[in-house]
Design a protein around this motif. Sequence first.
Motif, PDB file in Angstrom:
ATOM      1  N   VAL A 150       0.853  -1.191   0.000  1.00 22.79           N
ATOM      2  CA  VAL A 150       0.000   0.000   0.000  1.00 22.79           C
ATOM      3  C   VAL A 150       0.888   1.240   0.000  1.00 22.79           C
ATOM      4  CG1 VAL A 150      -1.752   1.302   1.260  1.00 22.79           C
ATOM      5  CG2 VAL A 150      -1.818  -1.210   1.246  1.00 22.79           C
ATOM      6  N   PHE A 151       0.691   2.128  -0.972  1.00 18.59           N
ATOM      7  CA  PHE A 151       1.532   3.316  -1.028  1.00 18.59           C
ATOM      8  C   PHE A 151       0.772   4.621  -0.827  1.00 18.59           C
ATOM      9  CE2 PHE A 151       0.399   2.694  -5.536  1.00 18.59           C
ATOM     10  CZ  PHE A 151       0.019   3.978  -5.931  1.00 18.59           C
ATOM     11  N   VAL A 170     -11.256   8.667 -10.995  1.00 21.43           N
ATOM     12  CA  VAL A 170     -10.493   9.436 -10.013  1.00 21.43           C
ATOM     13  C   VAL A 170      -9.306   8.621  -9.506  1.00 21.43           C
ATOM     14  CG1 VAL A 170     -10.588  10.449  -7.705  1.00 21.43           C
ATOM     15  CG2 VAL A 170     -12.449  10.855  -9.308  1.00 21.43           C
ATOM     16  N   ALA A 171      -9.552   7.334  -9.212  1.00 21.10           N
ATOM     17  CA  ALA A 171      -8.490   6.485  -8.670  1.00 21.10           C
ATOM     18  C   ALA A 171      -7.347   6.308  -9.665  1.00 21.10           C
ATOM     19  CB  ALA A 171      -9.061   5.125  -8.274  1.00 21.10           C
ATOM     20  N   ASP A 177      -0.510   9.637  -9.769  1.00 21.56           N
ATOM     21  CA  ASP A 177       0.246  10.800  -9.292  1.00 21.56           C
ATOM     22  C   ASP A 177       0.885  10.540  -7.930  1.00 21.56           C
ATOM     23  OD1 ASP A 177      -0.428  12.203 -11.560  1.00 21.56           O
ATOM     24  OD2 ASP A 177      -2.155  13.195 -10.651  1.00 21.56           O
ATOM     25  N   LEU A 178       0.140   9.906  -7.029  1.00 22.83           N
ATOM     26  CA  LEU A 178       0.617   9.714  -5.664  1.00 22.83           C
ATOM     27  C   LEU A 178       1.782   8.741  -5.572  1.00 22.83           C
ATOM     28  CD1 LEU A 178      -2.771   9.553  -3.706  1.00 22.83           C
ATOM     29  CD2 LEU A 178      -1.081  11.402  -3.675  1.00 22.83           C
ATOM     30  N   VAL A 183       7.441   6.706  -4.073  1.00 16.39           N
ATOM     31  CA  VAL A 183       8.659   6.279  -4.775  1.00 16.39           C
ATOM     32  C   VAL A 183       9.234   7.516  -5.455  1.00 16.39           C
ATOM     33  CG1 VAL A 183       9.660   4.643  -6.404  1.00 16.39           C
ATOM     34  CG2 VAL A 183       7.594   4.034  -5.166  1.00 16.39           C
ATOM     35  N   MET A 184       9.994   8.288  -4.695  1.00 13.69           N
ATOM     36  CA  MET A 184      10.526   9.536  -5.220  1.00 13.69           C
ATOM     37  C   MET A 184      11.638   9.304  -6.238  1.00 13.69           C
ATOM     38  SD  MET A 184      10.579  11.981  -1.833  1.00 13.69           S
ATOM     39  CE  MET A 184      11.151  13.373  -2.814  1.00 13.69           C
TER      40      MET A 184
END
Length: 386
Positions: A150-151, A170-171, A177-178, A183-184
């Motif tokens: 889960v992120f 929406v999801a 995007d999230l 995971v930058m």
Amino acid sequence: MDIPPPPGAAPYQRWPGPYSPYSRPPVNGFAIASLVLGLLCFLPGVGLVLGLIALAQIKRKGERGKGMAVAGSILSAVGVLLLVLAVVTGGARDFMEGFREAARASRQDTGAFPVDKGGCLNAPDGRLDSMKFGYQVDEVPCAGRHDAEVFASYRVHHATYPGDRVLTGVAETKCADLQFAYVMDRWQDFGDADLYYFVPDRTTWRRGDRHVTCLFGAPDPDHPLKGTLRSDGTTLDADQLAYVTAEQAFERAYGKEPDAERVEDDLPGHKEWAAGVVKGLDERVRLLRAHDWPASTRERVDALVAAIGKGRTEWRKAAEAPDADSYRDRRGAAVAGIGDEQAVAVRKSLGLATTSPRDAAPGGDATPGGGAGSGPDEGHDETSEV
């Protein structure tokens, strides 16, 4: 007004002093605290210590509360004994497990997803796209093999149930995007992971569920994930975080390439994209120069900044190209001047991944594919691959 005593009479004693009908000693505060902690079975060790301190002070000062101190000490001693027995026999572990199970059951009753951000899970039969998936999952350590991680989770703000199609749309956008806040590092190896999401259905919506949960999942049950994909401020050191933050400024802009592969089909869009990449490169350079790099990395960063400067010139010329042919000529040199070769050297010195997303897959994208989840049927959510 105070009246002086008659000649030869002894003055009245004030507290502290011998007991008199007009002055009673106070109740010892430690005795009260010990009794309260003993009755509540809360911090029994503290209650026992306070009781012993109270008994010593009562004896020395003549204060009241000996009975409370004795009772508190006995109750606290019993509490300490029970606590030791619980630890030795595993009762404390069973209690915490029961508490966690009750919490999970409570979340399921309200439709909330049973695993929080950063947690990993196994689904029944390892199939994330199973109609039987629901909330029947087992949370497991991310270090081992697991079906999903889960992120992100976010709340949907709608007064009424908006329908599966709206929630799915929406999801898909929001979870995509999230993922880059979790995971930058855009060079992170996602392996076979796909992007999944879990949305409320009509039944769970009525129970109060308003959250969409985003996951990285293994589409093939025979090839589960292993290890966390997380690369953010909780897993990266200061230098690693500074570098991937600077790189994100460019990668975000580079990832907005127009859908039209043929330049002739959308020359304005491609030129606008090139202009956006120029801004991304400028921000990347600004952030790279702003950080105080270790000596072992500083020279490599300088070489990367120099390469980015050359590539930026080509991207600017592509953004100003008068026609498709000129654009293609400039873009070829611009892509070669991104600085991936110099970035590899920087990443090696920082202990980061060294495979560029432009080399990781045929499509040039190392991020997860299009796995997704939805809740089309009444009474449960499900996940499925797109």
